[in-house]
Scaffold this motif. Structure first.
Motif, short mmCIF file in Angstrom:
data_model
loop_
_atom_site.label_atom_id
_atom_site.label_comp_id
_atom_site.label_asym_id
_atom_site.label_seq_id
_atom_site.Cartn_x
_atom_site.Cartn_y
_atom_site.Cartn_z
N ASP A 27 9.89 17.56 -12.41
CA ASP A 27 10.70 16.51 -12.45
C ASP A 27 11.75 16.03 -11.50
O ASP A 27 12.04 14.85 -11.38
N ARG A 30 10.35 13.10 -10.01
CA ARG A 30 10.45 11.94 -10.66
C ARG A 30 12.08 11.54 -10.17
O ARG A 30 12.41 10.17 -10.20
N ASP A 78 12.91 12.42 -21.31
CA ASP A 78 13.25 11.89 -20.01
C ASP A 78 14.64 11.71 -19.59
O ASP A 78 14.91 11.40 -18.40
#
Length: 338
Positions: A27, A30, A78
């Motif tokens: 994560d 990202r 997300d």
């Protein structure tokens, strides 16, 4: 160096940031990609300054708290990525503004943005990053998360102003100083941790636990920084050691040493902190007085109490790699002075 026998007095976690790095790795990739994208602008100076600070070697602890907290509550969407990036932009903007206010020349071993591009550009790019942070918060679509982070931003600004008004005044009490730290540092730690359970749809009790975890971790983190400024290295601290003294910042070790000293010592502190007589010789005397009165040990003892409170808050979570990562961060924070 001051040392501690064991992190937080626990046996189930050790002072390592590795667990949270492992849990959040995918994560955070990202998050980092999003940070670089949102730092882009047609105004060339904006990405240039943003990249200078973003790539300067910080651990990205605050956004990792958001990711780990969300994962610890079972989140699989997300939104936490955008909120984590928002948290990092808020922190980065604060660093840009802080360096201007504090007239700092070094951060994490590199020249500060203000020494390269000037104060005006640093402040304005900080404002840009704050704007981008709020844009991402809105895109998430959670009013609760927006409320938490926007409140933290306002509280942080209040803490900055409060610190500025209290700077160079040896009448600052321990209670006053801790209130500044609560606003200036702990508020963002608290918000970063709390938005995790918010996007995961957790209940009030879970949110409260993460709020307490983040706040107490932030208080412990700052008190350890206070110690490192007088008994650490630039690598440990992320800036020049002794900067707090040179800038006339009243931190907890100074407050405790001042309160314990006689009139001659208090006169020294007033000359150094209020009147700017803070050369290298004065810094060495300040360190000696702080050690003489046990102010570093006393500051670490307070940090450990806040660390214990953060640890206790996180143990209320169900067992998971995310919870273990959050616990490990507490011990890591304190262990920076070992």
């Amino acid at each position: 160096m001051v040392s501690l026998a064991s992190p937080i007095g626990r046996t189930d976690t050790r002072g390592s940031i590795e667990p949270i790095l492992a849990v959040t790795a995918s994560d955070m990739t990202r998050v980092n990609e999003l940070i670089l994208a949102m730092a882009g602008s047609n105004v060339e100076l904006i990405p240039e300054i943003a990249e200078h600070l973003i790539s300067s070697g910080g651990k990205r602890l605050r956004p990792m708290l958001t990711i780990a907290s969300a994962l610890a509550h079972g989140y699989d969407g997300d939104a936490h990525v955008k909120l984590a990036a928002s948290v990092e932009f808020m922190h980065t903007a604060t660093l840009l503004h802080d360096d201007v206010v504090d007239e700092s020349d070094l951060r994490r071993g590199k020249k500060t943005a203000r020494t390269i591009w000037g104060n005006q550009a640093s402040v304005l790019v900080g404002d840009f990053l704050l704007g981008q942070a709020f844009k991402m918060m809105v895109e998430v679509g959670s009013l609760a998360a927006l409320d938490i982070l926007s409140t933290a931003s306002a509280v942080n600004a209040e803490g900055e102003v409060w610190q500025l008004s209290a700077a160079k005044h040896m009448t600052t009490s321990e209670a006053d100083y801790l209130a500044v730290v609560d606003a200036k540092t702990a508020a963002l730690f608290s918000a970063a941790a709390e938005v995790g359970p918010v996007v995961a749809g957790a209940g009030t009790a879970e949110r409260e636990a993460m709020r307490r975890y983040g706040r107490n971790l932030g208080l412990a983190f700052q008190l350890v920084d206070d110690v490192l400024d007088y008994d650490g290295s630039a690598t440990d601290l992320g800036k020049n050691t002794g900067d707090d003294f040179r800038e006339g910042k009243i931190t907890l070790p100074v407050i405790l040493a001042y309160e314990a000293g006689g009139e001659e010592e208090r006169s020294f502190w007033r000359d150094a902190m209020e009147r700017g007589r803070n050369d290298d010789e004065a810094l060495q005397r300040a360190k000696a007085l702080i050690r003489r009165h046990g102010a570093l040990d006393a500051t670490i003892a307070r940090a450990r109490l806040y660390g214990d409170a953060a640890h206790e808050a996180a143990t209320s979570l169900p067992a998971s790699p995310g919870r273990d990562a959050l616990l490990g961060v507490v011990a890591f924070c304190i262990d920076r002075v070992s």
